[in-house]
Write an enzyme that holds these catalytic residues in place. Structure first.
Site, PDB file in Angstrom:
ATOM      1  N   HIS A  17     -13.030   3.097   2.363  1.00 33.07           N
ATOM      2  CA  HIS A  17     -12.564   2.697   3.702  1.00 33.07           C
ATOM      3  C   HIS A  17     -11.407   3.596   4.153  1.00 33.07           C
ATOM      4  O   HIS A  17     -11.376   4.049   5.301  1.00 33.07           O
ATOM      5  CB  HIS A  17     -12.032   1.252   3.691  1.00 33.07           C
ATOM      6  CG  HIS A  17     -13.054   0.199   3.425  1.00 33.07           C
ATOM      7  ND1 HIS A  17     -12.879  -0.784   2.479  1.00 33.07           N
ATOM      8  CD2 HIS A  17     -14.255  -0.062   4.000  1.00 33.07           C
ATOM      9  CE1 HIS A  17     -13.918  -1.596   2.477  1.00 33.07           C
ATOM     10  NE2 HIS A  17     -14.787  -1.176   3.384  1.00 33.07           N
ATOM     11  N   LYS A  41     -17.879 -16.132   5.567  1.00 28.04           N
ATOM     12  CA  LYS A  41     -18.199 -15.117   4.550  1.00 28.04           C
ATOM     13  C   LYS A  41     -17.457 -15.388   3.238  1.00 28.04           C
ATOM     14  O   LYS A  41     -17.603 -14.622   2.296  1.00 28.04           O
ATOM     15  CB  LYS A  41     -17.831 -13.714   5.062  1.00 28.04           C
ATOM     16  CG  LYS A  41     -18.881 -13.106   6.004  1.00 28.04           C
ATOM     17  CD  LYS A  41     -18.700 -11.590   6.108  1.00 28.04           C
ATOM     18  CE  LYS A  41     -19.844 -10.937   6.879  1.00 28.04           C
ATOM     19  NZ  LYS A  41     -19.717  -9.487   6.953  1.00 28.04           N
ATOM     20  N   ARG A  90     -22.958   4.961   4.050  1.00 23.33           N
ATOM     21  CA  ARG A  90     -23.074   5.452   2.679  1.00 23.33           C
ATOM     22  C   ARG A  90     -24.520   5.880   2.461  1.00 23.33           C
ATOM     23  O   ARG A  90     -25.033   6.733   3.154  1.00 23.33           O
ATOM     24  CB  ARG A  90     -22.639   4.358   1.691  1.00 23.33           C
ATOM     25  CG  ARG A  90     -21.145   4.062   1.739  1.00 23.33           C
ATOM     26  CD  ARG A  90     -20.818   2.824   0.980  1.00 23.33           C
ATOM     27  NE  ARG A  90     -21.575   1.683   1.522  1.00 23.33           N
ATOM     28  CZ  ARG A  90     -21.379   0.426   1.189  1.00 23.33           C
ATOM     29  NH1 ARG A  90     -20.475   0.116   0.300  1.00 23.33           N
ATOM     30  NH2 ARG A  90     -22.094  -0.540   1.739  1.00 23.33           N
ATOM     31  N   SER A 128     -16.625  -2.948  -1.532  1.00 26.16           N
ATOM     32  CA  SER A 128     -15.673  -4.013  -1.883  1.00 26.16           C
ATOM     33  C   SER A 128     -16.323  -4.971  -2.876  1.00 26.16           C
ATOM     34  O   SER A 128     -15.665  -5.492  -3.781  1.00 26.16           O
ATOM     35  CB  SER A 128     -15.260  -4.795  -0.632  1.00 26.16           C
ATOM     36  OG  SER A 128     -14.629  -3.954   0.280  1.00 26.16           O
TER      37      SER A 128
HETATM   38  O1  PNS Z   1     -17.337  -4.739   6.303  1.00 30.93           O
HETATM   39  P1  PNS Z   1     -18.550  -5.415   6.869  1.00 30.93           P
HETATM   40  O2  PNS Z   1     -18.651  -6.845   6.332  1.00 30.93           O
HETATM   41  O3  PNS Z   1     -19.802  -4.631   6.650  1.00 30.93           O
HETATM   42  O4  PNS Z   1     -18.297  -5.510   8.460  1.00 30.93           O
HETATM   43  C1  PNS Z   1     -19.223  -6.191   9.269  1.00 30.93           C
HETATM   44  C2  PNS Z   1     -18.678  -6.386  10.709  1.00 30.93           C
HETATM   45  C3  PNS Z   1     -17.320  -7.047  10.686  1.00 30.93           C
HETATM   46  C4  PNS Z   1     -18.555  -5.025  11.383  1.00 30.93           C
HETATM   47  C5  PNS Z   1     -19.725  -7.248  11.466  1.00 30.93           C
HETATM   48  O5  PNS Z   1     -20.018  -8.369  10.715  1.00 30.93           O
HETATM   49  C6  PNS Z   1     -19.267  -7.685  12.858  1.00 30.93           C
HETATM   50  O6  PNS Z   1     -19.128  -6.876  13.759  1.00 30.93           O
HETATM   51  N1  PNS Z   1     -19.001  -8.982  13.018  1.00 30.93           N
HETATM   52  C7  PNS Z   1     -18.558  -9.553  14.259  1.00 30.93           C
HETATM   53  C8  PNS Z   1     -19.672 -10.394  14.899  1.00 30.93           C
HETATM   54  C9  PNS Z   1     -20.559  -9.570  15.809  1.00 30.93           C
HETATM   55  O7  PNS Z   1     -20.116  -8.925  16.730  1.00 30.93           O
HETATM   56  N2  PNS Z   1     -21.882  -9.603  15.556  1.00 30.93           N
HETATM   57  C10 PNS Z   1     -22.867  -8.963  16.409  1.00 30.93           C
HETATM   58  C11 PNS Z   1     -23.205  -7.593  15.928  1.00 30.93           C
HETATM   59  S1  PNS Z   1     -24.788  -7.618  15.196  1.00 30.93           S
END
Ligand code: PNS
Length: 167
Positions: A17, A41, A90, A128
């Site tokens: 990150h 989560k 990745r 993570s």
């Molecule tokens: O580190 P991560 O868990 O892969 O990040 C995921 C994240 C936070 C980018 C994603 O879950 C997110 O944007 N969540 C907010 C909810 C949202 O906007 N969802 C619609 C997009 S499909």
């Protein structure tokens, strides 16, 4: 002025990150690291802990701000006045989820674009989740995360161990 959001769970922030943060901060004028506040989560670290670790490890990068968010990413981006979302890619296994997310976000608001940075090769295996798994079994995570994160992980595991003993 180009403002971008780098969103994620960061539970906890890894060297992978941090690599994306450093490289993104060189491309944009301001980078907002959006830390997802979502208890569904069941994160290991609270959003405050995740925000504080990120603040500490990015304190020398002038154009980076760490901001927690809940709800839709696209709404958060609009609130912050950012027209760009940055995600790290990745291996190919990331692609399907990232494609779906970026296309959904584009449908929700076509004015906000998603840009992908491929992770540096030395971090392509890192997540993570694997870092937490190593920490759970008492392994050494110091090559995968910044030092303060390794210390906090160790403390968290000790605390968890104590709680589990008393359950
Ligand atoms: O580190 P991560 O868990 O892969 O990040 C995921 C994240 C936070 C980018 C994603 O879950 C997110 O944007 N969540 C907010 C909810 C949202 O906007 N969802 C619609 C997009 S499909």
């Amino acid at each position: 002025m180009l403002k971008a959001i780098y969103p994620g769970s960061f539970d906890p922030v890894t060297n992978g990150h941090l690599d994306v943060i450093k490289r993104s901060a060189k491309i944009v004028d301001e980078l907002i690291v959006g830390v997802l506040n979502n208890n569904a989560k069941s994160p290991l670290f609270s959003v405050e802990e995740r925000v504080n670790m990120l603040k500490e490890v990015t304190k020398d990068i002038n154009n980076v701000r760490i901001v927690p968010f809940a709800g839709l990413l696209i709404e958060f981006a609009k609130e912050q006045g950012a027209a760009l979302v940055i995600r790290g890619l990745r291996a190919i296994t990331d692609f399907e989820y990232e494609l779906q997310m970026s296309q959904t976000n584009h449908k929700l608001d076509p004015s906000i674009e998603t840009m992908f940075l491929t992770t540096s090769i030395e971090y392509s295996y890192l997540s993570s989740t694997t870092v937490k798994e190593i920490a759970v079994f008492g392994g050494d995570v110091s090559q995968f995360v910044p030092e303060i994160v390794a210390v906090q992980l160790e403390q968290k595991m000790k605390l968890k161990g104590e709680c589990d003993k008393h359950e």
